[in-house]
Design an enzyme around this catalytic site. Structure first.
Site, PDB file in Angstrom:
ATOM      1  N   TRP A 126       0.347  -3.983   2.178  1.00  0.00           N
ATOM      2  CA  TRP A 126      -0.875  -3.576   2.873  1.00  0.00           C
ATOM      3  C   TRP A 126      -1.694  -4.851   3.164  1.00  0.00           C
ATOM      4  O   TRP A 126      -1.973  -5.620   2.226  1.00  0.00           O
ATOM      5  CB  TRP A 126      -1.661  -2.634   1.941  1.00  0.00           C
ATOM      6  CG  TRP A 126      -2.915  -2.059   2.515  1.00  0.00           C
ATOM      7  CD1 TRP A 126      -3.079  -1.487   3.735  1.00  0.00           C
ATOM      8  CD2 TRP A 126      -4.180  -1.968   1.850  1.00  0.00           C
ATOM      9  NE1 TRP A 126      -4.369  -1.039   3.883  1.00  0.00           N
ATOM     10  CE2 TRP A 126      -5.068  -1.331   2.737  1.00  0.00           C
ATOM     11  CE3 TRP A 126      -4.654  -2.354   0.595  1.00  0.00           C
ATOM     12  CZ2 TRP A 126      -6.397  -1.070   2.414  1.00  0.00           C
ATOM     13  CZ3 TRP A 126      -5.969  -2.105   0.268  1.00  0.00           C
ATOM     14  CH2 TRP A 126      -6.829  -1.464   1.166  1.00  0.00           C
ATOM     15  N   ASP A 207      -0.331  -0.061  -7.317  1.00  0.00           N
ATOM     16  CA  ASP A 207      -1.219   0.562  -6.338  1.00  0.00           C
ATOM     17  C   ASP A 207      -0.645   1.949  -6.030  1.00  0.00           C
ATOM     18  O   ASP A 207       0.445   2.060  -5.464  1.00  0.00           O
ATOM     19  CB  ASP A 207      -1.258  -0.318  -5.076  1.00  0.00           C
ATOM     20  CG  ASP A 207      -2.230   0.220  -4.029  1.00  0.00           C
ATOM     21  OD1 ASP A 207      -2.695   1.376  -4.168  1.00  0.00           O
ATOM     22  OD2 ASP A 207      -2.520  -0.509  -3.056  1.00  0.00           O
ATOM     23  N   ALA A 209      -1.657   4.917  -4.041  1.00  0.00           N
ATOM     24  CA  ALA A 209      -2.625   5.469  -3.080  1.00  0.00           C
ATOM     25  C   ALA A 209      -2.143   6.767  -2.441  1.00  0.00           C
ATOM     26  O   ALA A 209      -2.900   7.422  -1.728  1.00  0.00           O
ATOM     27  CB  ALA A 209      -2.906   4.431  -1.981  1.00  0.00           C
ATOM     28  N   LYS A 242      -6.322  10.087   0.038  1.00  0.00           N
ATOM     29  CA  LYS A 242      -5.300  10.788   0.819  1.00  0.00           C
ATOM     30  C   LYS A 242      -4.937  12.124   0.183  1.00  0.00           C
ATOM     31  O   LYS A 242      -4.924  13.144   0.859  1.00  0.00           O
ATOM     32  CB  LYS A 242      -4.047   9.921   0.956  1.00  0.00           C
ATOM     33  CG  LYS A 242      -4.302   8.439   1.028  1.00  0.00           C
ATOM     34  CD  LYS A 242      -4.627   7.934   2.403  1.00  0.00           C
ATOM     35  CE  LYS A 242      -5.263   6.568   2.280  1.00  0.00           C
ATOM     36  NZ  LYS A 242      -5.067   5.613   3.289  1.00  0.00           N
TER      37      LYS A 242
END
Ligand code: LMR
Length: 392
Positions: A126, A207, A209, A242
Site C-alpha cells: 500500500w 496490517d 485491513a 471496510k
C-alpha cells in the site's frame, strides 16, 4: 515561515479519486480507491451499523472522554474477532484513528523499543505504508512478494529476502487480501514466515485491513493467529473501515502481544502514544463495533451482510475471469478468480492503464490495481473489453 513548506506529492490513490470526480463522461467507472460498492454502485451503511447507532442514540448518556487507550469493550471485542482466544497475560491494545492510525502508532511503538530499526515491506505494498515510513524517517527495505509472471506470490524471493532481517527490525505483513495485488500466502507459507521471524528475531507488524473480505472472518485471520501464537512478540494493526463499512468514522485498533513481563510496559507506552498524538481516541465508530459484536442478534446480522459483500466480490471475480477467458480464448486472466479481497493487480503497463482511462473512462490505479468492489454485473463486460483493447 509557512512559505518555506515544500509542496507534497499527492497520494496517488486519493489523486485518482479527484480526477474521477472531475471527469464529466457518462458511464465512467471508478476502480481506484478501496471502497465497497453494491450492485447499484452505492456504499451502503450496513444494517447492523444503523441499528447500533439507533440504539446508541437512545441509550448513550454522556459524551465525556473515553479511556486513553479506548474503551475496553471495543478493544476486547476486536482482539477476540482477530485472535479468537487472545492471551490476556500477553495482550495490550489501543483504539486508534482508523487502520492508518494503528499502523502509525505501531511503528512509533516499535521505534520507541528499537530506535535503530529497519522496516521490511512487501514489494509492492500500500503506497501509504512507504509514505508514512519516509515521513517518520525510518529506514526501509523491500522484500520480494509479487511474481509478475504468475500474478501469484514469489515466495522463494520473499523467504530469501526476509532471511536477511535483523533482530530489532520490523517485518510489515498483510494479514489477508494483499493490497495492491490480491495475491496471498498459503497456510504453509505463513508457517514458513513464522519460522523466518523466529530465526531472525524480527518483529512482525501485521496490517489487517480487510478481515472478512477474502474467505471469511476466521479464515482471513488464520495467518495472523498463527504468527501471534508462535512468536513471542507481534503487532497487529486492524481497521474497521471496510468490514464494518464505517470508513469515515476512522475506527481501528492496535494489538501488541509481548512476553507477559512486558505487557504492562507495552500497554503504558501505547496509551502514552495516544496522549502525545491526539489524546483520547474517537469513540463513535468504536462504540458501533462493540455494540454489534456484544449483541448476538446484531453480530449475526452483521456477519450475514459481510458474507453477502464477500460473495458479491467473489461473483464479480468469476464473471470478470470468465469474460476475459471468452474474449482472449485463453486462461491467462484466471488469477483474478484466485486472488482474494478487494483488489487484483492486472499486470498492465502504466500506458495501458492510461489508455483504459482515456478510451473507456475506467479509472485504475497506475500500478494496474483494480478495485473489484467498484464493479457490477453490467460494468464487468465493459472492463473486460477495455482490458483486451488496451492490449493487456
Ligand atoms: C486503498 O488502498 O484504496 C484504501 O486503503 C484507501 C486508502 O486510504 O488508500
Amino acid at each position: 515561515m509557512l512559505g518555506n513548506l515544500k509542496p507534497q506529492q499527492p497520494d496517488k490513490i486519493l489523486a485518482l479519486m479527484g480526477e474521477f470526480r472531475a471527469d464529466t463522461r457518462q458511464g465512467k467507472i471508478d476502480l481506484g480507491v478501496g471502497v465497497y460498492k453494491d450492485a447499484s454502485g452505492n456504499t451502503p451503511i450496513m444494517r447492523a451499523v444503523k441499528a447500533a447507532e439507533q440504539r446508541m442514540l437512545e441509550t448513550e448518556t454522556t459524551k465525556s472522554y473515553t479511556a486513553l487507550p479506548g474503551e475496553p469493550a471495543f478493544r476486547d471485542a476486536m482482539a477476540a474477532m482477530i485472535l479468537g482466544e487472545p492471551p490476556a497475560d500477553r495482550l495490550a491494545s489501543l483504539a486508534t484513528v482508523g487502520g492508518t492510525g494503528a499502523i502509525r502508532q505501531g511503528l512509533e511503538l516499535a521505534r520507541m523499543a528499537s530506535p535503530g530499526l529497519t522496516v521490511w515491506y512487501s514489494d509492492p505494498t500500500w503506497p501509504n505504508h512507504l509514505s508514512i515510513l519516509d515521513f517518520m524517517g525510518i529506514p526501509k527495505r523491500a522484500y520480494r512478494y509479487f511474481d509478475a509472471e504468475t500474478r501469484g506470490v514469489d515466495f522463494e524471493g520473499m523467504a530469501a529476502d526476509l532471511a536477511q532481517a535483523q533482530p530489532g527490525d520490523v517485518v510489515l505483513l498483510h494479514g489477508c487480501c494483499h493490497n495492491p495485488t490480491g495475491a496471498n500466502l498459503t497456510a504453509t507459507q505463513w508457517e514458513e514466515v513464522a519460522g523466518l521471524l523466529e530465526r531472525t528475531g524480527a518483529l512482525p507488524l501485521i496490517d489487517l485491513a480487510y478481515q472478512g473480505f477474502g474467505d471469511g472472518l476466521d479464515q482471513d485471520a488464520e495467518g495472523t493467529r498463527l504468527i501471534a501464537a508462535r512468536l513471542p512478540e507481534t503487532l497487529i494493526a486492524a481497521s474497521c473501515s471496510k468490514n464494518f463499512g464505517i470508513y469515515r468514522e476512522r475506527t481501528g485498533v492496535l494489538l501488541a502481544l509481548s512476553y507477559p513481563a512486558a505487557r504492562d510496559l507495552t500497554q503504558g507506552a501505547m496509551a502514552f502514544l495516544n496522549r502525545q498524538t491526539y489524546s483520547f481516541p474517537p469513540d463513535h465508530g468504536a462504540r458501533i463495533v462493540s455494540t454489534i459484536l456484544g449483541d448476538a442478534e446484531l453480530a449475526a446480522d452483521w456477519k450475514a451482510e459481510l458474507e453477502e459483500v464477500r460473495n458479491h466480490m467473489l461473483a464479480l471475480r468469476s464473471q470478470l475471469a470468465g469474460e476475459l477467458r471468452d474474449l482472449t480464448g485463453s486462461n491467462r486472466f484466471d488469477f483474478i478468480e484466485e486472488h482474494r479481497g478487494m483488489f487484483s493487480r492486472l499486470g498492465a503497463t502504466p500506458e495501458q492503464v492510461e489508455a483504459i482511462k482515456r478510451d473507456a473512462a475506467i479509472y485504475i490505479v497506475g500500478d494496474s490495481r483494480i478495485n473489484i468492489a467498484g464493479l457490477n454485473r453490467d460494468t464487468v463486460p465493459i472492463l473486460a473489453r477495455a482490458i483486451v483493447e488496451a492490449g493487456v
